[in-house]
Design a protein around this motif. Structure first.
Motif, PDB file in Angstrom:
ATOM      1  N   GLU A  54      19.030  -4.707   9.121  1.00  0.00           N
ATOM      2  CA  GLU A  54      17.765  -5.287   8.672  1.00  0.00           C
ATOM      3  C   GLU A  54      16.593  -4.399   9.057  1.00  0.00           C
ATOM      4  O   GLU A  54      15.666  -4.174   8.250  1.00  0.00           O
ATOM      5  CB  GLU A  54      17.592  -6.685   9.267  1.00  0.00           C
ATOM      6  N   GLN A  55      16.622  -3.877  10.268  1.00  0.00           N
ATOM      7  CA  GLN A  55      15.557  -2.990  10.734  1.00  0.00           C
ATOM      8  C   GLN A  55      15.454  -1.747   9.846  1.00  0.00           C
ATOM      9  O   GLN A  55      14.354  -1.333   9.462  1.00  0.00           O
ATOM     10  CB  GLN A  55      15.825  -2.581  12.182  1.00  0.00           C
ATOM     11  N   VAL A  56      16.602  -1.163   9.502  1.00  0.00           N
ATOM     12  CA  VAL A  56      16.627   0.046   8.678  1.00  0.00           C
ATOM     13  C   VAL A  56      16.050  -0.235   7.295  1.00  0.00           C
ATOM     14  O   VAL A  56      15.208   0.510   6.779  1.00  0.00           O
ATOM     15  CB  VAL A  56      18.064   0.591   8.562  1.00  0.00           C
ATOM     16  N   VAL A  57      16.487  -1.319   6.684  1.00  0.00           N
ATOM     17  CA  VAL A  57      16.060  -1.642   5.327  1.00  0.00           C
ATOM     18  C   VAL A  57      14.569  -1.957   5.279  1.00  0.00           C
ATOM     19  O   VAL A  57      13.839  -1.474   4.398  1.00  0.00           O
ATOM     20  CB  VAL A  57      16.900  -2.811   4.775  1.00  0.00           C
ATOM     21  N   LEU A  58      14.091  -2.746   6.218  1.00  0.00           N
ATOM     22  CA  LEU A  58      12.665  -3.081   6.235  1.00  0.00           C
ATOM     23  C   LEU A  58      11.814  -1.846   6.528  1.00  0.00           C
ATOM     24  O   LEU A  58      10.711  -1.693   5.983  1.00  0.00           O
ATOM     25  CB  LEU A  58      12.392  -4.184   7.246  1.00  0.00           C
ATOM     26  N   GLN A  59      12.334  -0.941   7.367  1.00  0.00           N
ATOM     27  CA  GLN A  59      11.598   0.295   7.648  1.00  0.00           C
ATOM     28  C   GLN A  59      11.487   1.149   6.394  1.00  0.00           C
ATOM     29  O   GLN A  59      10.452   1.789   6.159  1.00  0.00           O
ATOM     30  CB  GLN A  59      12.269   1.078   8.763  1.00  0.00           C
ATOM     31  N   GLN A  60      12.545   1.172   5.580  1.00  0.00           N
ATOM     32  CA  GLN A  60      12.504   1.949   4.335  1.00  0.00           C
ATOM     33  C   GLN A  60      11.419   1.431   3.396  1.00  0.00           C
ATOM     34  O   GLN A  60      10.794   2.219   2.662  1.00  0.00           O
ATOM     35  CB  GLN A  60      13.878   1.914   3.658  1.00  0.00           C
ATOM     36  N   ILE A  61      11.180   0.134   3.423  1.00  0.00           N
ATOM     37  CA  ILE A  61      10.084  -0.418   2.624  1.00  0.00           C
ATOM     38  C   ILE A  61       8.739  -0.068   3.247  1.00  0.00           C
ATOM     39  O   ILE A  61       7.806   0.373   2.554  1.00  0.00           O
ATOM     40  CB  ILE A  61      10.245  -1.947   2.477  1.00  0.00           C
ATOM     41  N   CYS A  62       8.643  -0.211   4.557  1.00  0.00           N
ATOM     42  CA  CYS A  62       7.387   0.130   5.242  1.00  0.00           C
ATOM     43  C   CYS A  62       7.049   1.612   5.101  1.00  0.00           C
ATOM     44  O   CYS A  62       5.871   1.982   5.077  1.00  0.00           O
ATOM     45  CB  CYS A  62       7.476  -0.254   6.714  1.00  0.00           C
ATOM     46  N   ASP A  63       8.079   2.461   4.981  1.00  0.00           N
ATOM     47  CA  ASP A  63       7.865   3.908   4.853  1.00  0.00           C
ATOM     48  C   ASP A  63       6.964   4.249   3.668  1.00  0.00           C
ATOM     49  O   ASP A  63       6.254   5.260   3.697  1.00  0.00           O
ATOM     50  CB  ASP A  63       9.199   4.639   4.663  1.00  0.00           C
ATOM     51  N   VAL A  64       7.014   3.434   2.622  1.00  0.00           N
ATOM     52  CA  VAL A  64       6.273   3.756   1.399  1.00  0.00           C
ATOM     53  C   VAL A  64       5.160   2.756   1.097  1.00  0.00           C
ATOM     54  O   VAL A  64       4.420   2.931   0.127  1.00  0.00           O
ATOM     55  CB  VAL A  64       7.235   3.844   0.184  1.00  0.00           C
ATOM     56  N   ALA A  65       5.025   1.725   1.920  1.00  0.00           N
ATOM     57  CA  ALA A  65       4.092   0.632   1.607  1.00  0.00           C
ATOM     58  C   ALA A  65       2.638   1.082   1.554  1.00  0.00           C
ATOM     59  O   ALA A  65       1.822   0.481   0.849  1.00  0.00           O
ATOM     60  CB  ALA A  65       4.257  -0.503   2.625  1.00  0.00           C
ATOM     61  N   THR A  66       2.299   2.151   2.268  1.00  0.00           N
ATOM     62  CA  THR A  66       0.902   2.582   2.311  1.00  0.00           C
ATOM     63  C   THR A  66       0.392   3.088   0.967  1.00  0.00           C
ATOM     64  O   THR A  66      -0.820   3.169   0.755  1.00  0.00           O
ATOM     65  CB  THR A  66       0.689   3.686   3.366  1.00  0.00           C
ATOM     66  N   VAL A  67       1.293   3.457   0.038  1.00  0.00           N
ATOM     67  CA  VAL A  67       0.855   3.963  -1.261  1.00  0.00           C
ATOM     68  C   VAL A  67       1.003   2.913  -2.364  1.00  0.00           C
ATOM     69  O   VAL A  67       0.818   3.208  -3.543  1.00  0.00           O
ATOM     70  CB  VAL A  67       1.612   5.249  -1.655  1.00  0.00           C
ATOM     71  N   ILE A  68       1.313   1.667  -1.967  1.00  0.00           N
ATOM     72  CA  ILE A  68       1.505   0.593  -2.945  1.00  0.00           C
ATOM     73  C   ILE A  68       0.410  -0.450  -2.753  1.00  0.00           C
ATOM     74  O   ILE A  68       0.303  -1.068  -1.693  1.00  0.00           O
ATOM     75  CB  ILE A  68       2.893  -0.057  -2.785  1.00  0.00           C
ATOM     76  N   SER A  69      -0.404  -0.649  -3.760  1.00  0.00           N
ATOM     77  CA  SER A  69      -1.522  -1.595  -3.675  1.00  0.00           C
ATOM     78  C   SER A  69      -1.050  -3.005  -4.030  1.00  0.00           C
ATOM     79  O   SER A  69       0.063  -3.213  -4.532  1.00  0.00           O
ATOM     80  CB  SER A  69      -2.632  -1.179  -4.637  1.00  0.00           C
ATOM     81  N   GLU A  70      -1.926  -3.964  -3.807  1.00  0.00           N
ATOM     82  CA  GLU A  70      -1.638  -5.354  -4.169  1.00  0.00           C
ATOM     83  C   GLU A  70      -1.327  -5.467  -5.665  1.00  0.00           C
ATOM     84  O   GLU A  70      -0.379  -6.142  -6.072  1.00  0.00           O
ATOM     85  CB  GLU A  70      -2.834  -6.235  -3.808  1.00  0.00           C
ATOM     86  N   GLN A  71      -2.104  -4.797  -6.471  1.00  0.00           N
ATOM     87  CA  GLN A  71      -1.875  -4.825  -7.914  1.00  0.00           C
ATOM     88  C   GLN A  71      -0.521  -4.227  -8.278  1.00  0.00           C
ATOM     89  O   GLN A  71       0.176  -4.726  -9.173  1.00  0.00           O
ATOM     90  CB  GLN A  71      -2.991  -4.078  -8.643  1.00  0.00           C
ATOM     91  N   HIS A  72      -0.139  -3.153  -7.585  1.00  0.00           N
ATOM     92  CA  HIS A  72       1.171  -2.552  -7.838  1.00  0.00           C
ATOM     93  C   HIS A  72       2.301  -3.513  -7.485  1.00  0.00           C
ATOM     94  O   HIS A  72       3.281  -3.620  -8.226  1.00  0.00           O
ATOM     95  CB  HIS A  72       1.325  -1.263  -7.024  1.00  0.00           C
ATOM     96  N   TRP A  73       2.179  -4.191  -6.340  1.00  0.00           N
ATOM     97  CA  TRP A  73       3.205  -5.159  -5.963  1.00  0.00           C
ATOM     98  C   TRP A  73       3.317  -6.245  -7.027  1.00  0.00           C
ATOM     99  O   TRP A  73       4.411  -6.721  -7.341  1.00  0.00           O
ATOM    100  CB  TRP A  73       2.894  -5.800  -4.611  1.00  0.00           C
ATOM    101  N   GLN A  74       2.208  -6.632  -7.600  1.00  0.00           N
ATOM    102  CA  GLN A  74       2.210  -7.698  -8.600  1.00  0.00           C
ATOM    103  C   GLN A  74       2.873  -7.276  -9.904  1.00  0.00           C
ATOM    104  O   GLN A  74       3.559  -8.075 -10.545  1.00  0.00           O
ATOM    105  CB  GLN A  74       0.765  -8.139  -8.903  1.00  0.00           C
ATOM    106  N   ASN A  75       2.679  -6.026 -10.293  1.00  0.00           N
ATOM    107  CA  ASN A  75       3.019  -5.638 -11.662  1.00  0.00           C
ATOM    108  C   ASN A  75       4.001  -4.483 -11.815  1.00  0.00           C
ATOM    109  O   ASN A  75       4.553  -4.312 -12.902  1.00  0.00           O
ATOM    110  CB  ASN A  75       1.734  -5.254 -12.412  1.00  0.00           C
ATOM    111  N   GLN A  76       4.199  -3.672 -10.774  1.00  0.00           N
ATOM    112  CA  GLN A  76       4.922  -2.425 -10.995  1.00  0.00           C
ATOM    113  C   GLN A  76       6.016  -2.127  -9.975  1.00  0.00           C
ATOM    114  O   GLN A  76       6.496  -0.995  -9.907  1.00  0.00           O
ATOM    115  CB  GLN A  76       3.945  -1.233 -10.995  1.00  0.00           C
TER     116      GLN A  76
END
Length: 265
Positions: free
Chosen positions: A151-173
């Motif tokens: 779980e730690q590894v998988v969540l870290q992989q998401i956090c690794d790229v989260a800084t370049v994903i905006s709220e609008q991107h999460w909603q639509n892309q």
């Protein structure tokens, strides 16, 4: 909270397969299945990810399918626009060819082809800027699972790229695909209970990153086949499948899509 209200996605990742004649045969067979027993678009999104050399030809062949079947690029360049980058295909060129979806972060790219977190961030940045929808792949090795850090590894992989994903991107892309590496191409699959448990953790992690996290589709990949699709489809936080080997058989891929569509009825 469950993501069960999300329309599921079933995406076939053809990887470095097949020859063009086999692709044509697959497309015709899949069209026939859709004609004979339709899968409604509101029940399940469908897509295939062919090799780069076949992207546009597959797209053209699917244009007259009984319903929309999206075409997905298997990768994208970290470089933007056009220029002196031999062998690369930019998000700009994908968008120009009406390819609206791209896989990023598949374990084979990470392990074999040097896709580090910085490279993945650059690729996601380019894809999102051009309006592409990103199917971002995450997953742990067998060793990491046995060590209790999956779980730690998988969540870290998401956090690794989260800084370049905006709220609008999460909603639509953004779409997330969880693929335990030890289950890819091995014939092994996580149990539905284990898969659901990880998807629930991913859902909670996404909710912390964005209010839109509850509505991001989270797909399961890793030896998905008709025999286990129904059980996976019944899990509330599994919103579809990223299908590898089974997607090379049109009937198997159709049956997997049917399983997820039926769960929306």
């Amino acid at each position: 909270m469950s993501g069960s209200t999300i329309v599921p996605w079933v995406i076939g990742n053809w990887k470095m397969n097949p020859a063009w004649a086999s692709s044509q045969q697959w497309i015709e067979q899949f069209k026939q299945h859709l004609q004979q027993s339709p899968i409604l678009e509101q029940q399940c999104h469908l897509a295939v990810a062919p090799t780069a050399i076949a992207l546009n030809r597959v797209q053209v062949q699917l244009d007259n399918a009984p319903r929309t079947v999206h075409t997905v690029a298997q990768d994208v360049s970290r470089f933007s626009g056009t220029g002196a980058f031999t062998g690369e295909i930019s998000a700009t060129l994908l968008a120009d060819s009406q390819i609206g979806y791209v896989l990023i972060g598949h374990s084979e790219r990470r392990e074999l082809l040097g896709d580090t977190p910085d490279v993945l961030k650059a690729k996601i940045t380019q894809a999102l800027a051009e309006g592409l929808t990103v199917i971002y792949c995450v997953g742990e090795t067998l060793e990491q699972r046995e060590q209790g850090v999956a779980e730690q590894v998988v969540l870290q992989q998401i956090c690794d790229v989260a800084t370049v994903i905006s709220e609008q991107h999460w909603q639509n892309q953004m779409i997330i695909a969880y693929e335990p590496i030890w289950a890819i191409g091995t014939g092994k699959t996580a149990s539905a209970q284990d898969a659901q448990a990880m998807h629930e953790k991913i859902r909670a992690g996404l909710a912390q990153l964005s209010p839109a996290g509850q509505q991001v589709a989270i797909l399961y990949g890793g030896s998905v086949k008709p025999e286990n699709a129904q059980e996976l489809a019944a899990c509330p936080d599994i919103n579809g499948a990223l299908v590898g080997g089974a997607s090379l058989n049109a009937e198997s891929f159709y049956q997997i899509a049917q399983a997820f569509a039926a769960n929306q009825s």
